[in-house]
Design a protein around this motif. Structure first.
Motif, mmCIF file in Angstrom:
data_model
loop_
_atom_site.group_PDB
_atom_site.id
_atom_site.type_symbol
_atom_site.label_atom_id
_atom_site.label_comp_id
_atom_site.label_asym_id
_atom_site.label_seq_id
_atom_site.Cartn_x
_atom_site.Cartn_y
_atom_site.Cartn_z
ATOM 1 N N GLU A 145 -37.433 -12.127 20.753
ATOM 2 C CA GLU A 145 -37.854 -11.946 22.147
ATOM 3 C C GLU A 145 -36.833 -12.505 23.127
ATOM 4 O O GLU A 145 -36.513 -11.876 24.139
ATOM 5 N N GLU A 149 -34.566 -10.030 25.765
ATOM 6 C CA GLU A 149 -34.847 -9.998 27.203
ATOM 7 C C GLU A 149 -33.668 -9.487 28.036
ATOM 8 O O GLU A 149 -33.842 -8.558 28.849
ATOM 9 N N ASP A 153 -33.379 -5.766 29.995
ATOM 10 C CA ASP A 153 -33.173 -5.754 31.448
ATOM 11 C C ASP A 153 -31.994 -4.877 31.849
ATOM 12 O O ASP A 153 -31.988 -4.321 32.948
#
Length: 268
Positions: A145, A149, A153
């Motif tokens: 995770e 991220e 993005d």
């Protein structure tokens, strides 16, 4: 006030070509371009880590964009003196190398910009809405995770080949960011005085600008507006590409960078 010496990586031999990365990464972000630059011939590629990123310690003092511009200008003076050089920058590095053109217009023999910041003020940018064109759900399900991220993005093509490039060339730099230096840079995220183009007016040397059609960080419209300042401009807007345009479209960008570097070598 003494400022940190740069961590640099040198590749090849010849005239100097300085490569400047963007925010939150380090010099490794631009290494995928090295084969293309080597194929162009005649260049020593100098990959520099900006202060607070990669192996370069943070600036002392305010540490905003004006201080970054002064530091980079000093780095050029120390590394190459008055010798001709070419410059390539991505994202905020694209603004910093244009600032070098404003300060050293006769010395810079070629300028390449990949998804460059035009105006540091995010509210002043013309950017498209966030778009994701392709997802590998199996890949996304297996990613850590924290690592995923920044990938989620930025990436508009969320597939395994793009992830592997991201993991190799983006994550190592992202994991070494000096957070205090990043905060100070963001707090001082504007150059003093007019933007570089307003100062140098016209730059009549080989110039390349590559943008991503799906780049929702700096967009592509503002970059198109730069064209009037560069009479010898090659300008490309690539589909299926976001802010990491050279990772999303590695072959296309590599070919254009190689052609640009060969043209810039003829200026020497």
């Amino acid at each position: 006030m003494s400022q940190p010496a740069p961590h640099i990586v040198r590749r090849g031999s010849g005239r100097p070509l300085l490569l400047v990365h963007g925010l939150g990464v380090d010099h490794r972000f631009l290494l995928p371009l090295d084969d293309a630059l080597e194929a162009a011939g005649g260049w020593e590629r100098i990959y520099v880590d900006l202060p607070g990123f990669g192996g370069t310690p943070a600036l002392e003092g305010e540490g905003g964009l004006p201080e970054f511009a002064d530091w980079l200008d000093d780095v050029v003076a120390d590394l190459v003196g008055e010798e001709p050089l070419a410059v390539l920058g991505t994202s905020i590095g694209g603004l910093l190398v244009r600032e070098l053109v404003a300060r050293r217009p006769e010395q810079v023999t070629g300028l390449a910009l990949l998804a460059p910041v035009v105006d540091p003020d995010p509210d002043a940018r013309d950017v498209p809405e966030r778009t994701i064109l392709e997802k590998d759900q199996a890949l996304l399900a297996e990613l850590d995770e924290e690592e995923a991220e920044p990938f989620l993005d930025l990436a508009v093509i969320q597939t395994r080949p793009v992830w592997e490039q991201f993991r190799e060339h983006v994550l190592p730099g992202a994991q070494r960011v000096d957070e205090d230096a990043l905060t100070r840079l963001q707090d001082g995220y504007a150059l003093e005085g007019p933007l570089p183009e307003e100062r140098f007016g016209t730059y009549d040397r080989p110039t390349l600008i590559v943008t991503g059609r799906q780049d929702d960080k700096v967009g592509f419209m503002d970059q198109l507006a730069l064209a009037e300042h560069f009479p010898r401009l090659t300008l490309a807007m690539l589909d299926r590409a976001g802010h990491n345009v050279h990772l999303d479209q590695e072959q296309a960008v590599g070919a254009m960078v190689q052609n640009w570097a060969a043209d810039a070598a003829r200026e020497l």
